[in-house]
Design a protein around this motif. Structure first.
Motif, PDB file in Angstrom:
ATOM      1  N   PHE A 123       0.648  -1.313  -0.050  1.00  7.94           N
ATOM      2  CA  PHE A 123      -0.295   0.160   0.075  1.00  7.94           C
ATOM      3  C   PHE A 123       0.603   0.774  -0.364  1.00  7.94           C
ATOM      4  O   PHE A 123       0.774   1.606   1.399  1.00  7.94           O
ATOM      5  CB  PHE A 123      -0.747  -0.040   1.141  1.00  7.94           C
ATOM      6  N   PRO A 124       1.247   1.772  -1.035  1.00  9.55           N
ATOM      7  CA  PRO A 124       2.337   3.078  -1.283  1.00  9.55           C
ATOM      8  C   PRO A 124       1.869   4.231  -1.409  1.00  9.55           C
ATOM      9  O   PRO A 124       3.103   4.141  -0.646  1.00  9.55           O
ATOM     10  CB  PRO A 124       3.293   2.685  -2.764  1.00  9.55           C
ATOM     11  N   ASN A 125       0.518   4.339  -1.192  1.00 10.93           N
ATOM     12  CA  ASN A 125       0.220   5.861  -0.757  1.00 10.93           C
ATOM     13  C   ASN A 125      -0.200   5.779   0.295  1.00 10.93           C
ATOM     14  O   ASN A 125      -1.142   5.848   0.778  1.00 10.93           O
ATOM     15  CB  ASN A 125      -0.917   5.998  -1.750  1.00 10.93           C
ATOM     16  N   ILE A 126      -0.069   6.357   0.958  1.00  8.01           N
ATOM     17  CA  ILE A 126       0.280   6.403   2.763  1.00  8.01           C
ATOM     18  C   ILE A 126      -0.403   7.689   2.881  1.00  8.01           C
ATOM     19  O   ILE A 126       0.578   8.857   2.783  1.00  8.01           O
ATOM     20  CB  ILE A 126       1.560   6.313   3.710  1.00  8.01           C
ATOM     21  N   ASN A 127      -1.533   7.749   3.868  1.00 13.03           N
ATOM     22  CA  ASN A 127      -1.883   8.991   4.561  1.00 13.03           C
ATOM     23  C   ASN A 127      -1.811   8.945   5.406  1.00 13.03           C
ATOM     24  O   ASN A 127      -1.938   8.138   6.295  1.00 13.03           O
ATOM     25  CB  ASN A 127      -3.806   9.222   3.632  1.00 13.03           C
ATOM     26  N   ILE A 128      -1.537   9.951   6.092  1.00 11.86           N
ATOM     27  CA  ILE A 128      -1.435  10.090   8.447  1.00 11.86           C
ATOM     28  C   ILE A 128      -2.112  11.324   8.484  1.00 11.86           C
ATOM     29  O   ILE A 128      -3.019  12.248   7.699  1.00 11.86           O
ATOM     30  CB  ILE A 128       0.253  10.559   8.455  1.00 11.86           C
TER      31      ILE A 128
END
Length: 176
Positions: free
Chosen positions: A156-161
């Motif tokens: 899951f390369p698209n990381i939101n924080i």
């Protein structure tokens, strides 16, 4: 007895820097070759959007997984935001978060949803930095075997924080 002082006017001293220059000619290339330069890796992160202007169709929502990983002091929680279902709770192993169990679960989840690339990491305010970074590394890549060779693939390369909601399980456990 009187001493005569020699006058320094008639003798000139020449500064010989040849030995120093020879040392620098050898030393500078040696230091440059053996120097370890700092390696910086940049990870593109996204903050969650406040509102989404485009409404997805009903078919997209059925097959869509909006994955969230909540990082609490004593566990990870993997949640699907669309259904608000807790998919997995990964308890700590000793004092450390069990990132291997989280990784294995996410790899299995990726097999079910191969087109999903986004995950949102929600952390408590006092989450240690190293735990957050380790979790980012766990959710981003996984190893797979191709023709007998181990290669890294995107998990899951698209990381939101973001910020995690307050830990209700800890409050309920503390009240009892």
């Amino acid at each position: 007895m009187r001493f005569r002082r020699r006058s320094s006017r008639d003798t000139e001293v020449e500064l010989n820097i040849t030995a120093f220059l020879n040392l620098m000619v050898v030393l500078i290339p040696f230091l440059l070759i053996n120097a370890v330069f700092a390696q910086v890796s940049i990870l593109q992160l996204n903050l969650p959007a406040i509102s989404d202007s485009s409404a997805p169709s009903e078919d997209d929502e059925k097959e869509k997984l909006v994955l969230e990983v909540l990082i609490y002091e004593n566990r990870y929680e993997v949640v699907d935001r669309t259904t608000s279902a807790v998919l997995k709770i990964v308890e700590n192993k000793g004092e450390e978060h069990d990132s291997a169990a989280l990784h294995n679960f996410l790899v299995d989840l990726k097999q079910k949803f191969p087109n999903e690339t986004a995950v949102t990491l929600l952390c408590e305010d006092d989450t240690p930095y190293r735990v957050m970074i380790k979790t980012m590394d766990v959710v981003r890549l996984y190893d797979t075997k191709v023709n007998g060779q181990s290669i890294k693939k995107e998990l899951f390369p698209n990381i939101n924080i973001g910020s995690a909601p307050s830990d209700q399980a800890a409050k309920a456990g503390g009240d009892a």
